[in-house]
Write an enzyme that holds these catalytic residues in place. Sequence first.
Site, PDB file in Angstrom:
ATOM      1  CB  THR A 705      -1.284   4.368  -1.026  1.00  0.00           C
ATOM      2  OG1 THR A 705      -0.329   5.029  -1.875  1.00  0.00           O
ATOM      3  CG2 THR A 705      -2.209   5.369  -0.390  1.00  0.00           C
ATOM      4  CG  ASP A 706       0.911  -1.433  -3.278  1.00  0.00           C
ATOM      5  OD1 ASP A 706       1.948  -1.030  -3.842  1.00  0.00           O
ATOM      6  OD2 ASP A 706       0.638  -2.643  -3.160  1.00  0.00           O
ATOM      7  CD1 TRP A 707       5.317   3.207  -6.505  1.00  0.00           C
ATOM      8  CD2 TRP A 707       4.721   2.692  -4.417  1.00  0.00           C
ATOM      9  NE1 TRP A 707       6.328   3.628  -5.659  1.00  0.00           N
ATOM     10  CE2 TRP A 707       5.989   3.320  -4.373  1.00  0.00           C
ATOM     11  CE3 TRP A 707       4.156   2.297  -3.213  1.00  0.00           C
ATOM     12  CZ2 TRP A 707       6.682   3.548  -3.192  1.00  0.00           C
ATOM     13  CZ3 TRP A 707       4.847   2.519  -2.026  1.00  0.00           C
ATOM     14  CH2 TRP A 707       6.083   3.134  -2.022  1.00  0.00           C
TER      15      TRP A 707
END
Length: 920
Positions: A705-707
Amino acid sequence: MGNRIFDLDRYAKKAREAAAEGIVMLKNDNHLLPLAKDTKVALFGRTQFHYYKSGTGSGGLVNTKYVIGIWEALEMEKCFAVNKTVKAVYEDWLLEHPFETGDGWAKEPWFQEEMPLKAEFVEEARKESDVAIIVIGRTAGEDKDNKAEDGSYLLTKEERDMLNKVCAVFERTIVVLNVGNIIDMKWVNEVNPSSVLYVWQGGQEGGHGIIDVLNGTVTPSGRLTDTIASDITDYPSTANYGDDDRNLYKEDIYVGYRYFETFAKDKVLYPFGFGLSYTAFDKELVGMEAEEDKVTFQVKVTNTGEYEGKEVVQIYCQAPQGKLGKPARVLCGFTKTKLLTPEDDTIVTISCPKYFLASYDDSGVTGHRYSYVMEEGSYQFYMGGDVREASRVGEIVLDTLTVLETFEEVIAPDVSYQRMRPAAGENGALTISYEAVPVRTVDPMKRRGENLPVEVAYTGDQGWKLVDVFEGKVSMETFIAQLSDEDLCCIVRGEGMCSPKVTPGTASAFGAVTESLEGFGIPLGCCADGPSGIRMDSGSLAFAMPNGTCLACSFNEELLQELYEFEGMELRMNHIDTLLGPGMNLHRNPMNGRNFEYFSEDPLLTGRMAAAQLKGMHKYGVTGTIKHFICNNQEHRRNDAEAIVSERALRELYLRGFEIAVKEGDAYSIMSTYGPVNGFWTSTNYDLLTTVLRKEWGFKGIVMTDWWAKGNEPGGPGDVKNTSAMVRCQNDLYMVTTDAKANTQQDDSMEGLINNRTTRGEFQRSAMNICYALMKLPAFLRVQGIETELDRQLKECITEEEMELRDIKILEVEGEAEIPLEWIDTRKGKATVLQVVLKGKNTARLTFLSRVTGAEELSQIPVSIFKDKQLVKTVTLTGKDSEWKEVSLDLGEFFGNTCFLKLYFGQGGMELKECKIEQI
């Protein structure tokens, strides 16, 4: 640096070359450029003193040893006679108008206040100078979009005034645009400067690249990767951009030049692929061959001008309109020549796969739904230097429709809307009509249920290590069978930001994030931002690259691969396994704040540029995590604003670049996006991450995922805790949690396992994906204690200064903790860097006792305390301060429960004791 394998001088030279090749010259009246040696020049615009090496956010915050801006390069090269009076006036003004950095993440303004110009000042400058160089600057960045406002996409009143006054007085003027994205260009016709250069954001060597073009050391060869239209309202996506909740992609496949060349040629100021040169080239087709799967062109390119230079050759295809409707032209191949001297020539070969000539039928209008088809008719090919200038060079004719490949419905929208398509108008012209977008007919989660992975029975620890899988002693399934439910829930969690378990200041640790996982011989991988170079928040230095748009404007795959070989070495030196980049979303609209990280409005160019970077990094065993998969086309409400896109547009545009990076660049690490697409947050989109990515493209790797991104259950809202749903769809890694074992993010992994919402087999599948990827990375060698000859050579290239920056001590604080005095070097010019990790409370205070001994009474002995590169306070004692004094500093809130604390001693002679960090 001698013959060292990692030579910073050669790195800088290659980056300088890339920065120069990315510069696009839009105008050059009367051959003003290149400027002759010792030309008398006057520079206007404050950005001459503060060059933007990149944008902001994770794609730009690189700590670098130096940045060569425009003034620095001018002073180093000494090629022009620069007006010192003008410079002095600016320098005096800047004392009262310092650079505004903003306060916090994404708070830096897009522009800086410009110095007002008086008419008499400009007139005096003209008396002393022959040429004016006007520099206009813009940053760009994460978490914030551009706006069609002054100081963002539009010029400010002061900038317009500067252009008007300077261009009215100077007969010869050069405008230099140090920007991340394209900006409004109507002013060119209004003020009529002699020359205009897009120099983008060229990294730490960018200033050198600019001067190389201005003085003729390099002939400009950059080409626009975006169409520059007359007005922001001319872009068809503008009307459906920036909504809080939902954006309908009504323009469909008609993005950028695909729209303008089909429907609105008159709205274009500068076409896709455009760029001027100091020299001229003749391009002649000398061979064309249509094979079963591709069409190959051989083109003879001759330098017919007076300067040496490189030429970009572009091939476009005009497909028959048929039943589907097509763009007037689509880029299907390109290449760049070697450096050609006057009268020199070369023959280049360009292969255009028919796959890139085909169209996707998502409605069944051709009788072949969910297929890439080439409809019957004439496929005409155009060759030239840009999309508008390209001339017809040949055709292939299909008597019947050809089906290239058939798939199944994926990622279709769950709501219908009207999308753009061509219709026949007068005199053969195409006009805009609309048709309904096909909606989803298949439940992707039903498809998931029909393809569940086989669960491997839990065996407990049998003594197998991951190296045994690598050596063929045991299967991956047998190895993974040893992992408990807790192990499986932990391995899908990355730790960060700035995890103390990996290279300080980097974005994440993944893999062996617990002692149990480490015990199985699983490596601990390290990720670091980003597309413009390695971001290390510890203060460690790295090389700052030209931004993505600048690199793509070079149209030079070979150059990008060579540059990213250096990046690969730098990553490996720093024990970083994957760079979180390249960024490769399309420039759907000029307003996207992260366009500077990305390459182009065209998917073929985007994919090829990304593949070139990956190939460069792969030479040294590391990789890039291509991002953001998919449709990260606005920053405004990026976590929640939904993209509604037809399957055809996804297939032909938004997926295509990633597909090329996977198939041609061997990508094996991908980052999903923050927001939802067609009803599903991308981290929980089964068809995106499993059906398309793994089944269709054959992807063998990890998806992260993105953060702190969200995921959702079908039809439900997004939530950062939905890790179970992510794993179900093969988003293997949730990024990030502070402590994987403690589950500080409080995700629902274990709950999903217990309730069988996600099967144990699905968790095991993600664990295997992670382990397979780790076995390809240097982390796998590190966990075995193997230092290769390459690693030894790279270690020898680390300077003493860099080693000091890397000597970071980790202090874990629960309540309070003493800082060992032996960690702190109080000698003159020395710095001590601590990584402080808080357990529990997220705010803290630093206290210590200090005194000065053996110094003269008037001596000033300072210590500067920095938190995450921001100065907290400078404490100065004098020779009189021989008694112990207490210093107490509130450090405020820690981002992700960690910070980097630096104590810098400007002079020697200070003593410290009782140094401690206490939570408050």
